[in-house]
Design a protein around this motif. Structure first.
Motif, PDB file in Angstrom:
ATOM      1  N   UNK A  17      -2.634   9.401   6.174  1.00 38.22           N
ATOM      2  CA  UNK A  17      -2.731   7.941   6.152  1.00 38.22           C
ATOM      3  C   UNK A  17      -3.091   7.354   4.792  1.00 38.22           C
ATOM      4  N   UNK A  18      -3.979   7.978   4.070  1.00 39.17           N
ATOM      5  CA  UNK A  18      -4.317   7.437   2.749  1.00 39.17           C
ATOM      6  C   UNK A  18      -3.101   7.565   1.822  1.00 39.17           C
ATOM      7  N   UNK A  19      -2.412   8.676   1.896  1.00 38.38           N
ATOM      8  CA  UNK A  19      -1.188   8.852   1.113  1.00 38.38           C
ATOM      9  C   UNK A  19      -0.139   7.826   1.531  1.00 38.38           C
ATOM     10  N   UNK A  20      -0.022   7.566   2.832  1.00 40.29           N
ATOM     11  CA  UNK A  20       0.914   6.559   3.370  1.00 40.29           C
ATOM     12  C   UNK A  20       0.642   5.194   2.733  1.00 40.29           C
ATOM     13  N   UNK A  21      -0.628   4.791   2.714  1.00 40.27           N
ATOM     14  CA  UNK A  21      -0.979   3.468   2.188  1.00 40.27           C
ATOM     15  C   UNK A  21      -0.809   3.404   0.672  1.00 40.27           C
ATOM     16  N   UNK A  22      -1.310   4.418  -0.017  1.00 39.58           N
ATOM     17  CA  UNK A  22      -1.214   4.416  -1.471  1.00 39.58           C
ATOM     18  C   UNK A  22       0.249   4.536  -1.917  1.00 39.58           C
ATOM     19  N   UNK A  23       1.020   5.375  -1.248  1.00 40.01           N
ATOM     20  CA  UNK A  23       2.438   5.515  -1.581  1.00 40.01           C
ATOM     21  C   UNK A  23       3.215   4.237  -1.315  1.00 40.01           C
ATOM     22  N   UNK A  24       2.909   3.581  -0.198  1.00 41.43           N
ATOM     23  CA  UNK A  24       3.571   2.303   0.118  1.00 41.43           C
ATOM     24  C   UNK A  24       3.241   1.257  -0.936  1.00 41.43           C
ATOM     25  N   UNK A  25       1.985   1.201  -1.325  1.00 32.40           N
ATOM     26  CA  UNK A  25       1.575   0.251  -2.361  1.00 32.40           C
ATOM     27  C   UNK A  25       2.242   0.543  -3.691  1.00 32.40           C
TER      28      UNK A  25
END
Length: 191
Positions: free
Chosen positions: A95-103
């Motif tokens: 999830x943290x990778x999901x959010x940071x990657x999306x950003x």
């Protein structure tokens, strides 16, 4: 008609639909610069991102958009980002990778979109590249693109809204009646 200076530098005139190879190379370089800058801040995750994640986790696991189950208090200012977080949780993404990657993707997309918007409103290639350079070298954008919050996605939606609105105004001036997709993008900016 392009000027001699524009032809020598590889840039084309503001009325030309395409830019020269040098302009595209500069735009690619600016985009890569922002990506590299943002990645240098990758270890930073703002703690407020975990507020949205808690809401998203309770939504996915219990069907409640709440911090504490049974207590329905508005504790987020970014419902669309929280739903995006919930989608990541449903997909079992880190999830943290999901959010940071999306950003990061949203932030990096702003560089060419800023250039595109500049060109669409009739600015020269050089001015468009200057606008893209301002975006690409903005340290705040680099940091907040990978901090885990919705900052870059908000900026992306706002830029897409302006691009679409500009297209709709031109279509309307030409006698068309375009579907106002800009209204949807504007709504998503604030969701």
């Amino acid at each position: 008609m392009s000027s001699a200076h524009e032809e020598e530098s590889g840039f084309t005139s503001p009325t030309d639909a395409t830019a020269g190879p040098l302009a595209w190379a500069v735009l690619a370089g600016l985009t890569l610069f922002l990506a590299a800058s943002a990645l240098s801040f990758w270890p930073y995750t703002v703690d407020d991102a975990f507020i949205s994640l808690r809401y998203a986790q309770n939504l996915v696991e219990h069907g409640e958009l709440a911090w504490n189950l049974g207590e329905h208090v508005e504790g987020i200012s970014n419902p669309l980002w929280t739903l995006w977080s919930a989608l990541g949780l449903l997909a079992h993404a880190p999830i943290v990778l999901w959010l940071k990657g999306s950003g990061l993707l949203a932030g990096v997309a702003l560089v060419p979109l800023t250039y595109l918007l500049s060109r669409r409103v009739g600015l020269s290639v050089a001015v468009g590249l200057g606008a893209a350079a301002i975006v690409a070298t903005n340290a705040s954008l680099a940091i907040w693109s990978v901090a885990g919050l919705e900052t870059a996605s908000f900026a992306l939606l706002l830029t897409l809204f302006v691009l679409r609105m500009e297209s709709e105004l031109k279509e309307r001036a030409a006698g068309g009646s375009p579907l106002p997709l800009s209204a949807l993008l504007f709504f998503l900016c604030w969701a």
